[in-house]
Design an enzyme around this catalytic site. Sequence first.
Site, mmCIF file in Angstrom:
data_model
loop_
_atom_site.group_PDB
_atom_site.id
_atom_site.type_symbol
_atom_site.label_atom_id
_atom_site.label_comp_id
_atom_site.label_asym_id
_atom_site.label_seq_id
_atom_site.Cartn_x
_atom_site.Cartn_y
_atom_site.Cartn_z
ATOM 1 N N HIS A 1 0.807 -1.216 0.000
ATOM 2 C CA HIS A 1 0.000 0.000 0.000
ATOM 3 C C HIS A 1 0.843 1.270 0.000
ATOM 4 O O HIS A 1 0.432 2.298 -0.523
ATOM 5 C CB HIS A 1 -0.941 -0.006 1.201
ATOM 6 C CG HIS A 1 -2.147 -0.818 0.916
ATOM 7 N ND1 HIS A 1 -2.778 -1.593 1.852
ATOM 8 C CD2 HIS A 1 -2.836 -0.975 -0.232
ATOM 9 C CE1 HIS A 1 -3.799 -2.184 1.294
ATOM 10 N NE2 HIS A 1 -3.866 -1.829 0.035
ATOM 11 N N GLU B 1 1.775 35.545 -1.962
ATOM 12 C CA GLU B 1 1.553 34.408 -1.063
ATOM 13 C C GLU B 1 1.129 34.860 0.321
ATOM 14 O O GLU B 1 0.947 34.042 1.230
ATOM 15 C CB GLU B 1 2.783 33.495 -1.011
ATOM 16 C CG GLU B 1 4.095 34.210 -0.761
ATOM 17 C CD GLU B 1 5.310 33.297 -0.905
ATOM 18 O OE1 GLU B 1 5.169 32.074 -0.973
ATOM 19 O OE2 GLU B 1 6.427 33.843 -0.937
ATOM 20 N N ASP C 1 1.684 28.946 0.453
ATOM 21 C CA ASP C 1 1.663 29.876 1.581
ATOM 22 C C ASP C 1 0.373 30.693 1.601
ATOM 23 O O ASP C 1 -0.163 30.972 2.666
ATOM 24 C CB ASP C 1 2.887 30.800 1.529
ATOM 25 C CG ASP C 1 4.102 30.129 2.141
ATOM 26 O OD1 ASP C 1 3.954 29.441 3.172
ATOM 27 O OD2 ASP C 1 5.199 30.275 1.579
ATOM 28 N N CYS D 1 2.746 29.162 -8.970
ATOM 29 C CA CYS D 1 3.885 28.243 -8.804
ATOM 30 C C CYS D 1 3.743 27.383 -7.559
ATOM 31 O O CYS D 1 4.625 26.592 -7.243
ATOM 32 C CB CYS D 1 5.207 29.007 -8.790
ATOM 33 S SG CYS D 1 5.373 30.158 -7.423
HETATM 34 C C1 PEP Z 1 4.272 28.778 -2.267
HETATM 35 O O1 PEP Z 1 4.241 29.243 -1.131
HETATM 36 O O2 PEP Z 1 3.243 28.413 -2.890
HETATM 37 C C2 PEP Z 1 5.559 28.585 -2.953
HETATM 38 C C3 PEP Z 1 5.621 28.196 -4.214
HETATM 39 O O3 PEP Z 1 6.683 28.796 -2.226
HETATM 40 P P1 PEP Z 1 7.300 27.723 -1.203
HETATM 41 O O4 PEP Z 1 6.487 26.456 -1.364
HETATM 42 O O5 PEP Z 1 8.725 27.564 -1.591
HETATM 43 O O6 PEP Z 1 7.078 28.401 0.098
HETATM 44 MG MG MG Z 2 5.999 30.201 -0.336
#
Ligand code: PEP
Ligand code: MG
Length: 533
Positions: free
Chosen positions: A150, A383, A407, A454
């Site tokens: 699993h 973020e 974030d 991202c």
């Molecule tokens: C995010 O916060 O979405 C991000 C891409 O930055 P990290 O995950 O590196 O904090």
């Molecule tokens: Mg981040």
Amino acid sequence: MGADELARAIEQVKVRLSVTTARLHAGGASAEAGILEAQVLMLEDPALLDGARVLVIGGTPADVAVAQTMAPFAAMLRASPDPVFQARAADVDDVVEQVRRALHGLSDVPPLPLQPSIVVARDLAPSQTAGLDRTLVVGFATEQGTATAHTAILARALGLPAVVGIPGLVDAVADGQPLLLDGDEGTVLVDPPPDAIPHLGTRATLVVDAEPAITRDGRRVEVGSNAANLEDAQRAAAAGADGIGLLRSEFLFLGSDQLPTEDEQVAMLEAVTEAMGARPVILRTLDVGADKPLPALPQPPEANPALGVRGLRLQLLRRPDLLADQVRAALRVAAKHPLRLMFPMVSTLEEVRQAKAILAAAAKDVNAAGANGPRMPVGIMVEVPAAAIGADLLAREVDFFSLGTNDLTQYLFAADRTNPELGPLADSLHPAVLQMIDQVVKAARRHGRWVGVCGEMASDLWAVPLLVGLGVDELSVHPPMVARIKATVRQLNAADCAEVAAAALELEGGQAVRHLLEQRHLEPSSLRPRTDR
Ligand code: PEP
Ligand code: MG
């Protein structure tokens, strides 16, 4: 440890398993959630509870009592001729181990790496695999286990490449040593030679798709890749990514107790940009702090590190010299390559202006040295909710936004992204997150700026129709997801997505959004490329 402690420990494990199960359901991995549901049922089995309680009252330590009560059940499964039942024995052992850890107050989740990493372990229980933070764990390899265990099934559900059953692996690999993990071939190469990496592009591990992703009604969506090091960039290039949407520059600084010099940074950035050729690379300036400690940059401990001096705050408040070095290196590389710069953890306009002032001073130095080039585009990560709300003002200062949804979701729900118990609360498909994104895209449009995503949300197949519908221009995903996300975009009609996204903004919660996507046949199973079905 008496019967009460045992009951409490069992309850604790049940709650934790139920939370992870909800997260897997929310992510569309219902079959995999069933594995953990079966474990909850084991813990509700009166035969187990009564048997263990009797042993405890008779003086047997609680963890031994649970192990003894479950042992015949595991043995029966192990003796079965059917490999499916044999594999279930590991799930029973896992339940026993979880209760033991809960009784002794031990953490159930392996310690998190500081940068995206492959986890190497003797064994990982299904519950531990399900608890891995996908933003930091890019795959795993274990000494024990089988492809039908699993743990491996869950890894696939989570989209993590995994190789199991390699004896002697833990002793053969040192912390931080480069590994090439091929989940399809079931191989792990320790210290791969550089020429092994481009070959990935010709193998099934990395599906290659260098064609543009254009929706059925003609809208182009850039599909870039996130990278944490040169190898990621090489994989992204091999996969056909349209660029690097997020280069986490922390990798330049990790693994050494010395800060890299400007020249060293230039050399690393040149290697990454050269791997990408004409395709753009977005360098994010150093995003560390007390939550992501750097050996070369010790910081005093903080009570709330995620809310503390991290990212751009650290650079502006404590080490503007570091930011100056980093942007000088970026400017030198941008003179010859399509490099863009991005600041992390921005909250206010003032921070952006200060960072840009440092950039302007660095540009003067670089120009004076004769290394100037075309103007380097500058953006920010959105973020922090204050930045999303203030996007209209911020858009006047920058060329682009990249939504850091990991974030943004954490701060929007005030839910620690490293706490698995809060996973279902911090749902990036919740209309509150979608409203933030909508606001940011609209502000960007008013000023002629573009917007990328991202965070993990860009790699989430449930989220792609919504992000396209909200008008996002770029998705930056894990290298192995590039082809899949491009294929998904090509099946969408942007105008339909816009209508669905507008409706999603008005809904009650993330599950309601998922139901809407299902009704409109925009859930991952409907959007799967024909060849996968
Ligand atoms: C995010 O916060 O979405 C991000 C891409 O930055 P990290 O995950 O590196 O904090
Ligand atoms: Mg981040």
